[in-house]
Design an enzyme around this catalytic site. Structure first.
Site, PDB file in Angstrom:
ATOM      1  N   LYS A   1       4.982   4.517  -9.579  1.00  0.00           N
ATOM      2  CA  LYS A   1       3.693   4.361  -8.888  1.00  0.00           C
ATOM      3  C   LYS A   1       2.582   4.081  -9.896  1.00  0.00           C
ATOM      4  CE  LYS A   1       5.134   7.372  -5.084  1.00  0.00           C
ATOM      5  NZ  LYS A   1       5.273   8.759  -4.637  1.00  0.00           N
TER       6      LYS A   1
ATOM      7  N   VAL B   1       2.370   3.502  -3.227  1.00  0.00           N
ATOM      8  CA  VAL B   1       1.648   4.457  -4.077  1.00  0.00           C
ATOM      9  C   VAL B   1       0.836   5.438  -3.238  1.00  0.00           C
ATOM     10  CG1 VAL B   1      -0.029   4.716  -5.953  1.00  0.00           C
ATOM     11  CG2 VAL B   1       1.409   2.675  -5.865  1.00  0.00           C
TER      12      VAL B   1
ATOM     13  N   GLY C   1       5.719  11.625   3.509  1.00  0.00           N
ATOM     14  CA  GLY C   1       6.008  12.037   4.886  1.00  0.00           C
ATOM     15  C   GLY C   1       5.951  10.866   5.842  1.00  0.00           C
TER      16      GLY C   1
ATOM     17  N   GLY D   1       1.324   7.541  -0.770  1.00  0.00           N
ATOM     18  CA  GLY D   1       1.475   7.731   0.681  1.00  0.00           C
ATOM     19  C   GLY D   1       0.347   7.133   1.497  1.00  0.00           C
TER      20      GLY D   1
ATOM     21  N   ILE E   1      -2.913   7.413   1.198  1.00  0.00           N
ATOM     22  CA  ILE E   1      -4.209   7.130   0.558  1.00  0.00           C
ATOM     23  C   ILE E   1      -4.336   5.619   0.337  1.00  0.00           C
ATOM     24  CG2 ILE E   1      -5.659   7.488  -1.486  1.00  0.00           C
ATOM     25  CD1 ILE E   1      -4.158  10.082  -2.009  1.00  0.00           C
TER      26      ILE E   1
ATOM     27  N   GLU F   1       0.826  -1.213   0.000  1.00  0.00           N
ATOM     28  CA  GLU F   1       0.000   0.000   0.000  1.00  0.00           C
ATOM     29  C   GLU F   1       0.862   1.265   0.000  1.00  0.00           C
ATOM     30  OE1 GLU F   1      -3.803   0.226   0.320  1.00  0.00           O
ATOM     31  OE2 GLU F   1      -2.854   1.915  -0.661  1.00  0.00           O
TER      32      GLU F   1
HETATM   33  N1  HSE Z   1       9.256  11.173  -2.464  1.00  0.00           N
HETATM   34  C1  HSE Z   1       7.949  10.622  -2.525  1.00  0.00           C
HETATM   35  C2  HSE Z   1       6.965  11.738  -2.841  1.00  0.00           C
HETATM   36  C3  HSE Z   1       7.615   9.971  -1.213  1.00  0.00           C
HETATM   37  O1  HSE Z   1       7.346  12.913  -2.735  1.00  0.00           O
HETATM   38  O2  HSE Z   1       5.824  11.468  -3.208  1.00  0.00           O
HETATM   39  C4  HSE Z   1       6.358   9.160  -1.215  1.00  0.00           C
HETATM   40  O3  HSE Z   1       6.411   8.100  -2.118  1.00  0.00           O
END
Ligand code: HSE
Length: 411
Positions: A204, A131, A301, A133, A135, A128
């Site tokens: 992603k 992709v 994050g 973060g 969500i 999970e």
């Molecule tokens: N570096 C990635 C971003 C982290 O900024 O979306 C999360 O996958």
């Protein structure tokens, strides 16, 4: 009470977030699983760095030492790049562990193989966190899209890029200082090249494509552009027109063919991504029964990503192994999404007369036009006008700022 023993590979922003959240949500985990979750080991790279990790936890630079632990149930991986992560996870599966990963580059390349090996060993794979973060897009596709035929997925999939674009527009920051802030906030990768060049969003998107369609576009045929060419001047110009830059990844299925793109786009006010700001991500799924659904939430994050990995911990411990990413989809000709003309802003047009099928709506400034054309026509225009910059516009272009765009001419 019996215990579930977990190893965390990598103790950067994400690994540390997972460690902290397992401690802070100990009671909830025990209540759901009926067992206490304990972090048995943490794999680190630099022994000299100061970290706050409990004394009973094995902290090591040697993965083999972790594999030799007498009890190890789940390996949670938060490292970057394909190797050594892929090798570690294969070994963990062979040892009989469930695995959970946040490593999109590794999973985009080797996800299918990991799932197959995991199925052979009767363990589960959670991905999970690869992709968008926090969500829950993977579980949404996995659990809620059995009957619906997905036709198109569109997403803002890189939190760093969206954060930079928002800071540049709202706070008039330079690209460099917005990127620095994204790094300080723990959004960007250690090497942010993949973030700003669109490569992170590309990985992603490929994972989403496999989930939704059971297949991917040919990687080298996916149009791939990052946000580096978007200047403060372009952002201010777009704003005058009532448009915003968003970095959008799209994958769609037309008959048997899956196509994709990852690129900066201008969106109008009515578009679901217009208000997705800062580190937020969003994913819009278009499917045949339900129509259009948009999920939004923090895309990068420490805690959003840890949230995804902790939910995966429950998933892998409660679910059976899976052999495929997604069930085979029944082909449906009615699913076809026709390639059609869209509205674009192009800058650097010195020869415009040769492509008669383009509808030139208005000249915004010298050499910069609002026009209606198909992607192929824009490509042809770019061949005739070296250095042409083009951005498609998504959403209701009729509502563009009339004064600026001189949209009196009917589209
Ligand atoms: N570096 C990635 C971003 C982290 O900024 O979306 C999360 O996958």
């Amino acid at each position: 009470m019996s215990v579930i023993r977990v190893a965390i590979l990598g103790f950067g922003t994400v690994g540390e977030g997972v460690y902290k959240t397992i401690q802070s949500h100990e009671q909830e985990l025990t209540a759901i699983l009926g067992k206490k979750v304990e972090v048995a080991a943490v794999l680190i790279r630099n022994q000299n760095k100061v970290r706050t990790i409990g004394e009973k936890v094995l902290v090591t630079t040697d993965f083999e030492e972790i594999l030799r632990l007498p009890q190890l149930d789940v390996v949670m991986e938060a490292i970057v790049e394909q190797e050594p992560s892929f090798t570690y996870l294969k070994k963990a599966i062979a040892r009989g562990c469930h695995i959970i990963t946040a490593n999109k580059e590794m999973f985009a390349h080797h996800g299918r193989e990991l799932l197959e090996i995991a199925a052979q060993h009767n363990v589960s794979v959670g991905f999970e966190a690869t992709v968008a973060g926090g969500i829950p897009i993977i579980q949404t596709l996995r659990q809620l899209f059995h009957v619906n035929q997905v036709q198109k997925i569109q997403g803002i999939l890189n939190g760093t890029s969206n954060f930079i674009l928002t800071e540049m527009r709202e706070k008039k920051q330079s690209f460099a200082s917005a990127l620095k802030q994204a790094q300080e906030n723990g959004f960007a990768e250690a090497d942010p090249t993949n973030d700003i060049e669109g490569i992170d969003a590309f990985y992603k998107l490929m994972i989403l494509s496999k989930m939704a369609f059971g297949q991917e576009p040919k990687w080298n045929e996916v149009e791939l552009q990052g946000i580096a060419k978007i200047t403060s001047e372009w952002i201010a110009f777009a704003e005058k027109l009532g448009l915003r830059f968003k970095h959008i990844a799209t994958v769609s299925k037309n008959g048997n063919q899956v196509t994709g793109s990852v690129k900066p786009v201008l969106v109008a006010k009515d578009h679901p991504f217009y208000s997705i700001e800062g580190v937020q991500n969003a994913v819009n799924i278009v499917s045949d029964i339900v129509g259009s659904i948009t999920l939004q939430g923090p895309g990068a994050g420490m805690f959003p990503t840890a949230s995804a990995m902790l939910e995966d911990l429950i998933f892998v411990l409660k679910n059976k192994a899976e052999t495929v990413l997604m069930s085979k989809r029944v082909e449906d000709a009615a699913n076809s999404i026709q390639q059609s003309k869209g509205v674009w802003i192009v800058d650097g047009v010195y020869k415009k007369r040769t492509i008669h099928s383009i509808h030139w709506i208005s000249e915004l400034k010298n050499g910069c036009y609002l026009l209606k054309a198909a992607a192929e026509e824009i490509a042809e225009l770019a061949e005739q006008n070296k250095g042409l910059i083009s951005f498609p516009i998504y959403g209701d272009v009729e509502r563009l700022n009339q004064k600026e765009s001189k949209l009196a001419i009917t589209l």
